[in-house]
Motif scaffolding. Structure first.
Motif, PDB file in Angstrom:
ATOM      1  N   GLU A 235      73.918  33.631  68.847  1.00 12.21           N
ATOM      2  CA  GLU A 235      72.513  34.029  68.981  1.00 12.21           C
ATOM      3  C   GLU A 235      71.719  33.331  67.897  1.00 12.21           C
ATOM      4  OE1 GLU A 235      69.546  36.153  71.112  1.00 12.21           O
ATOM      5  OE2 GLU A 235      71.694  35.928  71.530  1.00 12.21           O
ATOM      6  N   ILE A 236      70.526  32.856  68.242  1.00 12.19           N
ATOM      7  CA  ILE A 236      69.738  32.057  67.299  1.00 12.19           C
ATOM      8  C   ILE A 236      68.910  32.930  66.364  1.00 12.19           C
ATOM      9  CG2 ILE A 236      67.734  30.517  67.156  1.00 12.19           C
ATOM     10  CD1 ILE A 236      68.872  28.845  69.323  1.00 12.19           C
ATOM     11  N   ASP A 237      68.165  33.877  66.903  1.00 10.60           N
ATOM     12  CA  ASP A 237      67.153  34.588  66.119  1.00 10.60           C
ATOM     13  C   ASP A 237      67.675  35.842  65.438  1.00 10.60           C
ATOM     14  OD1 ASP A 237      65.204  32.678  66.825  1.00 10.60           O
ATOM     15  OD2 ASP A 237      64.903  33.678  68.757  1.00 10.60           O
ATOM     16  N   VAL A 238      68.907  35.803  64.951  1.00 12.97           N
ATOM     17  CA  VAL A 238      69.481  36.917  64.183  1.00 12.97           C
ATOM     18  C   VAL A 238      70.246  36.330  63.001  1.00 12.97           C
ATOM     19  CG1 VAL A 238      69.712  38.410  66.224  1.00 12.97           C
ATOM     20  CG2 VAL A 238      71.631  36.948  65.540  1.00 12.97           C
ATOM     21  N   LYS A 239      70.569  37.171  62.053  1.00 18.34           N
ATOM     22  CA  LYS A 239      71.397  36.720  60.940  1.00 18.34           C
ATOM     23  C   LYS A 239      72.805  36.432  61.464  1.00 18.34           C
ATOM     24  CE  LYS A 239      72.899  37.968  56.282  1.00 18.34           C
ATOM     25  NZ  LYS A 239      72.875  39.008  55.222  1.00 18.34           N
ATOM     26  N   SER A 240      73.306  35.244  61.188  1.00 17.90           N
ATOM     27  CA  SER A 240      74.576  34.838  61.787  1.00 17.90           C
ATOM     28  C   SER A 240      75.477  34.163  60.762  1.00 17.90           C
ATOM     29  CB  SER A 240      74.330  33.894  62.973  1.00 17.90           C
ATOM     30  OG  SER A 240      73.652  32.727  62.544  1.00 17.90           O
ATOM     31  N   ILE A 241      76.737  33.983  61.166  1.00 19.74           N
ATOM     32  CA  ILE A 241      77.726  33.310  60.330  1.00 19.74           C
ATOM     33  C   ILE A 241      78.364  32.190  61.146  1.00 19.74           C
ATOM     34  CG2 ILE A 241      78.227  35.372  58.950  1.00 19.74           C
ATOM     35  CD1 ILE A 241      80.728  35.792  60.655  1.00 19.74           C
TER      36      ILE A 241
ATOM     37  N   GLY B  96      74.665  25.969  65.601  1.00 20.40           N
ATOM     38  CA  GLY B  96      73.880  24.836  65.108  1.00 20.40           C
ATOM     39  C   GLY B  96      72.384  25.087  65.265  1.00 20.40           C
ATOM     40  N   LYS B  97      71.585  24.100  64.895  1.00 22.72           N
ATOM     41  CA  LYS B  97      70.130  24.254  64.888  1.00 22.72           C
ATOM     42  C   LYS B  97      69.514  24.086  66.267  1.00 22.72           C
ATOM     43  CE  LYS B  97      69.675  22.736  60.073  1.00 22.72           C
ATOM     44  NZ  LYS B  97      69.075  21.744  59.157  1.00 22.72           N
ATOM     45  N   SER B  98      70.193  23.390  67.161  1.00 19.58           N
ATOM     46  CA  SER B  98      69.635  23.152  68.498  1.00 19.58           C
ATOM     47  C   SER B  98      69.714  24.422  69.347  1.00 19.58           C
ATOM     48  CB  SER B  98      70.392  22.023  69.202  1.00 19.58           C
ATOM     49  OG  SER B  98      70.294  20.820  68.482  1.00 19.58           O
ATOM     50  N   ARG B  99      68.730  24.613  70.201  1.00 21.93           N
ATOM     51  CA  ARG B  99      68.746  25.725  71.150  1.00 21.93           C
ATOM     52  C   ARG B  99      69.470  25.255  72.415  1.00 21.93           C
ATOM     53  NH1 ARG B  99      66.001  30.527  71.725  1.00 21.93           N
ATOM     54  NH2 ARG B  99      64.748  30.044  69.867  1.00 21.93           N
ATOM     55  N   LEU B 100      70.655  25.774  72.649  1.00 20.80           N
ATOM     56  CA  LEU B 100      71.488  25.326  73.762  1.00 20.80           C
ATOM     57  C   LEU B 100      71.193  26.126  75.027  1.00 20.80           C
ATOM     58  CD1 LEU B 100      74.943  25.060  71.934  1.00 20.80           C
ATOM     59  CD2 LEU B 100      73.195  23.287  72.204  1.00 20.80           C
ATOM     60  N   ARG B 101      71.358  25.488  76.160  1.00 21.37           N
ATOM     61  CA  ARG B 101      71.293  26.221  77.419  1.00 21.37           C
ATOM     62  C   ARG B 101      72.502  27.159  77.490  1.00 21.37           C
ATOM     63  NH1 ARG B 101      68.825  22.669  82.302  1.00 21.37           N
ATOM     64  NH2 ARG B 101      68.573  24.784  83.060  1.00 21.37           N
ATOM     65  N   ALA B 102      72.370  28.207  78.281  1.00 19.52           N
ATOM     66  CA  ALA B 102      73.399  29.249  78.313  1.00 19.52           C
ATOM     67  C   ALA B 102      74.768  28.696  78.687  1.00 19.52           C
ATOM     68  CB  ALA B 102      72.993  30.357  79.282  1.00 19.52           C
ATOM     69  N   GLU B 103      74.818  27.837  79.697  1.00 18.42           N
ATOM     70  CA  GLU B 103      76.110  27.309  80.138  1.00 18.42           C
ATOM     71  C   GLU B 103      76.720  26.395  79.064  1.00 18.42           C
ATOM     72  OE1 GLU B 103      72.990  24.882  82.519  1.00 18.42           O
ATOM     73  OE2 GLU B 103      73.154  26.796  81.448  1.00 18.42           O
ATOM     74  N   THR B 104      75.871  25.658  78.334  1.00 23.08           N
ATOM     75  CA  THR B 104      76.359  24.809  77.245  1.00 23.08           C
ATOM     76  C   THR B 104      76.901  25.651  76.102  1.00 23.08           C
ATOM     77  OG1 THR B 104      74.638  23.201  77.823  1.00 23.08           O
ATOM     78  CG2 THR B 104      75.766  22.901  75.712  1.00 23.08           C
ATOM     79  N   ALA B 105      76.214  26.740  75.772  1.00 19.00           N
ATOM     80  CA  ALA B 105      76.663  27.629  74.697  1.00 19.00           C
ATOM     81  C   ALA B 105      78.034  28.216  75.010  1.00 19.00           C
ATOM     82  CB  ALA B 105      75.645  28.746  74.494  1.00 19.00           C
ATOM     83  N   GLY B 106      78.276  28.543  76.281  1.00 17.47           N
ATOM     84  CA  GLY B 106      79.586  29.069  76.671  1.00 17.47           C
ATOM     85  C   GLY B 106      80.689  28.049  76.485  1.00 17.47           C
ATOM     86  N   ILE B 107      80.434  26.811  76.885  1.00 20.23           N
ATOM     87  CA  ILE B 107      81.415  25.735  76.747  1.00 20.23           C
ATOM     88  C   ILE B 107      81.731  25.482  75.276  1.00 20.23           C
ATOM     89  CG2 ILE B 107      81.759  23.249  77.051  1.00 20.23           C
ATOM     90  CD1 ILE B 107      80.078  23.495  79.646  1.00 20.23           C
ATOM     91  N   VAL B 108      80.690  25.405  74.439  1.00 26.12           N
ATOM     92  CA  VAL B 108      80.882  25.128  73.015  1.00 26.12           C
ATOM     93  C   VAL B 108      81.660  26.264  72.349  1.00 26.12           C
ATOM     94  CG1 VAL B 108      79.692  24.832  70.809  1.00 26.12           C
ATOM     95  CG2 VAL B 108      78.843  23.660  72.844  1.00 26.12           C
ATOM     96  N   THR B 109      81.264  27.505  72.611  1.00 25.84           N
ATOM     97  CA  THR B 109      81.917  28.653  71.974  1.00 25.84           C
ATOM     98  C   THR B 109      83.392  28.737  72.353  1.00 25.84           C
ATOM     99  OG1 THR B 109      79.824  29.863  72.043  1.00 25.84           O
ATOM    100  CG2 THR B 109      81.813  31.140  71.605  1.00 25.84           C
TER     101      THR B 109
END
Length: 244
Positions: free
Chosen positions: A172-178, A220-233
């Motif tokens: 998630e982008i707009d929360v405190k993350s690690i 990362g700093k880029s805002r990923l599309r949902a399907e891309t975020a799933g692949i990366v994670t």
């Protein structure tokens, strides 16, 4: 997943209509028979791989073939063993064919279960469970993965139940993350990661994750599309558990 026998031939799946003896397999699944006999035009003497999806995989030679049945001689049988971690992908439903793409790629990379999500920011999308099951089967064959992958009916985020031995991960982008590398994944038997829709999870859903001690991570700093975020994670999780 761990396999004791390398998949060297075209892969197909057995179901409860098929019959397995010590030395032979009778394939009665008309869909798989059509694919083997009509689409690929396999002949007597050719070898394929057959998996029951849960316990065993077989190298088998075609000894009899017709429109409604194929007989095989078992050449080799190997058990399907499983990793100590189960990775579950929980993607938000998406419009168009993007959700189908996300499922296909997750199967190819190596997820063990899929639990689609109904989120506050995406409403009214259709449940296509039967179509998704067919897509999973096609992706398993393409990637030569002999393990069945279950996909559940879509449920609301707030209906998710966390197991005691489970780690939840939420990019998630707009929360405190690690960073994902800061999480000790080795101790968990189950790892579940949640991918929100394009508008992200609602504040109500984020609070639900907080109460369940989910780990919010950055991709990362880029805002990923949902399907891309799933692949990366999924790729990052797989690599941390079992480096390529």
């Amino acid at each position: 997943h761990i396999l004791t026998m390398k998949i060297k031939h075209d892969l197909f799946f057995l179901n409860d209509k098929d019959r397995i003896s010590e030395s032979e397999i009778a394939l009665n699944n008309l869909s798989e028979i059509h694919h083997i006999a009509t689409v690929l035009r396999k002949k007597i003497g050719e070898i394929i791989c057959l998996s029951d999806g849960k316990s065993f995989v077989y190298d088998a030679e075609i000894i009899f073939i017709e429109k409604k049945s194929i007989q095989f001689k078992i050449l080799e049988k190997a058990p399907l063993l499983h990793l100590s971690h189960q990775i579950t992908y929980c993607p938000s439903l998406l419009k168009g064919d993007r959700f189908d793409f996300a499922i296909e790629k997750a199967v190819e990379i190596g997820v063990q279960k899929i639990e689609p999500l109904i989120t506050d920011h995406v409403i009214g999308l259709k449940n296509k469970l039967e179509k998704w099951q067919d897509q999973i089967l096609a992706a398993l064959k393409q990637s030569k993965n002999p393990h069945f992958i279950d996909i559940d009916e879509p449920i609301k985020v707030l209906h998710q139940k966390k197991r005691a031995d489970e780690i939840w991960i939420v990019p998630e982008i707009d929360v405190k993350s690690i960073q994902l590398t800061q999480i000790d994944l080795s101790a968990a038997k189950s790892i579940k990661f949640f991918i929100g829709p394009e508008g992200g999870f609602s504040e109500n859903e984020l609070e639900f994750f907080r109460k369940n001690e989910a780990h919010f991570i950055s991709l990362g700093k880029s805002r990923l599309r949902a399907e891309t975020a799933g692949i990366v994670t999924l790729t990052l999780i797989r690599n941390l558990l079992n480096p390529y």
